[in-house]
Design a protein around this motif. Structure first.
Motif, PDB file in Angstrom:
ATOM      1  N   LEU A 196       1.096   7.429   4.235  1.00 35.40           N
ATOM      2  CA  LEU A 196       1.869   6.228   4.557  1.00 35.40           C
ATOM      3  C   LEU A 196       0.950   5.066   4.918  1.00 35.40           C
ATOM      4  N   LEU A 197      -0.166   5.366   5.575  1.00 27.70           N
ATOM      5  CA  LEU A 197      -1.162   4.320   5.832  1.00 27.70           C
ATOM      6  C   LEU A 197      -1.705   3.770   4.517  1.00 27.70           C
ATOM      7  N   ALA A 198      -1.958   4.679   3.573  1.00 29.29           N
ATOM      8  CA  ALA A 198      -2.467   4.261   2.265  1.00 29.29           C
ATOM      9  C   ALA A 198      -1.463   3.379   1.537  1.00 29.29           C
ATOM     10  N   ALA A 199      -0.173   3.586   1.823  1.00 26.77           N
ATOM     11  CA  ALA A 199       0.878   2.777   1.188  1.00 26.77           C
ATOM     12  C   ALA A 199       1.066   1.437   1.885  1.00 26.77           C
ATOM     13  N   GLY A 200       0.314   1.211   2.978  1.00 21.89           N
ATOM     14  CA  GLY A 200       0.348  -0.084   3.642  1.00 21.89           C
ATOM     15  C   GLY A 200       1.282  -0.195   4.827  1.00 21.89           C
ATOM     16  N   PHE A 201       1.864   0.910   5.274  1.00 23.55           N
ATOM     17  CA  PHE A 201       2.798   0.853   6.399  1.00 23.55           C
ATOM     18  C   PHE A 201       2.055   0.787   7.734  1.00 23.55           C
ATOM     19  N   GLY A 252       4.137   1.720  13.638  1.00 27.42           N
ATOM     20  CA  GLY A 252       5.521   1.786  14.095  1.00 27.42           C
ATOM     21  C   GLY A 252       6.471   2.195  12.985  1.00 27.42           C
ATOM     22  N   THR A 253       6.237   1.673  11.791  1.00 21.66           N
ATOM     23  CA  THR A 253       7.075   2.026  10.639  1.00 21.66           C
ATOM     24  C   THR A 253       6.853   3.480  10.240  1.00 21.66           C
ATOM     25  N   ILE A 254       5.602   3.929  10.317  1.00 22.66           N
ATOM     26  CA  ILE A 254       5.292   5.326  10.004  1.00 22.66           C
ATOM     27  C   ILE A 254       6.039   6.260  10.949  1.00 22.66           C
ATOM     28  N   ALA A 255       6.048   5.907  12.232  1.00 24.33           N
ATOM     29  CA  ALA A 255       6.769   6.722  13.216  1.00 24.33           C
ATOM     30  C   ALA A 255       8.251   6.802  12.864  1.00 24.33           C
ATOM     31  N   ASP A 256       8.839   5.671  12.490  1.00 22.99           N
ATOM     32  CA  ASP A 256      10.258   5.652  12.126  1.00 22.99           C
ATOM     33  C   ASP A 256      10.527   6.501  10.890  1.00 22.99           C
ATOM     34  N   LYS A 257       9.669   6.388   9.889  1.00 24.27           N
ATOM     35  CA  LYS A 257       9.871   7.134   8.648  1.00 24.27           C
ATOM     36  C   LYS A 257       9.763   8.638   8.860  1.00 24.27           C
TER      37      LYS A 257
END
Length: 245
Positions: free
Chosen positions: A193-198, A201-206
């Protein structure tokens, strides 16, 4: 119920033996144990936060377990070292038990308060080399001590076989799945998800976890890869094809 479980066990072992992923094997155990009356099911490969686990517990409860100082000195481990094949524990069962540690009592009180788990059976599982490093299966029940002991008398053996079969399959599948990567499943998800640019906080939600849990995974990951920043960890993961850019 014992006869019904015995019949279901044969189908269950065959199903778990053909599971194509550790997640599928773990979910099968959750379904089987719940049908047998368990309200908490927790199968784990170790005591670390990043160790693979199939569980009905939410992330915040696992964080609590992993944050307990001296977790590996709990009565489950003490019992394993003394040769006991399984451990029965809970607030009532722990009274007067000399093997139970303060850590064990703390866990029992926490599970009772938050998950109505009055009694539990834990099956400790050794690694492939025969050494015990904290992996196993825990099944929690709402039963108080007396009915729980009766339940274990009737179906404890079936639950033990199901737990050992599942854990063995999970161990094989999780090991083969990460042999080319040191990343845990959750660490790989976060880096992807970091590689996808998130953002974090957004990663935690996903992923349905807290920001602090994401940061804890990243902290453990940086230590594992011997890097100082999440950007360095991501670069190493992409370079080694552990995640897709």
């Amino acid at each position: 119920m014992n006869q019904r479980l015995n019949l279901q066990l044969l189908d269950f072992v065959e199903q778990v033996g053909s599971a194509h992923s550790a997640e599928v094997a773990g979910q099968s155990l959750i379904t089987f144990a719940r049908n047998a009356g368990a309200n908490v099911v927790h199968a784990f490969m170790g005591t670390g936060l990043d160790h693979f686990r199939a569980t009905t517990l939410p992330d915040w409860a696992i964080e609590f377990d992993c944050a307990i100082p001296g977790l590996l000195t709990a009565h489950t481990v003490a019992a394993v070292r003394s040769g006991q094949p399984r451990v029965l524990w809970g607030e009532e069962l722990d009274r007067g038990n000399p093997v139970v540690t303060d850590v064990g009592r703390q866990m029992a009180e926490f599970r009772k308060e938050h998950f109505a788990q009055n009694s539990s059976v834990s099956f400790a599982m050794p690694d492939a080399d025969g050494r015990y490093r904290g992996g196993g299966v825990g099944l929690g029940f709402e039963d108080r001590a007396a009915p729980f002991l009766q339940r274990m008398e009737e179906s404890g053996g079936v639950l033990a076989v199901a737990s050992f079969a599942t854990h063995a399959r999970m161990q094989i599948l999780s090991s083969s799945g990460v042999q080319n990567s040191p990343l845990s499943k959750r660490q790989a998800e976060i880096l992807q998800l970091l590689a996808a640019g998130f953002q974090l906080g957004t990663i935690a939600d996903k992923l349905g976890i807290s920001d602090s849990t994401v940061n804890l995974h990243l902290s453990q990951l940086k230590k594992k890869l011997n890097v100082k920043t999440k950007e360095q960890a991501l670069a190493m993961a992409v370079m080694n094809c552990w995640v897709k850019p």
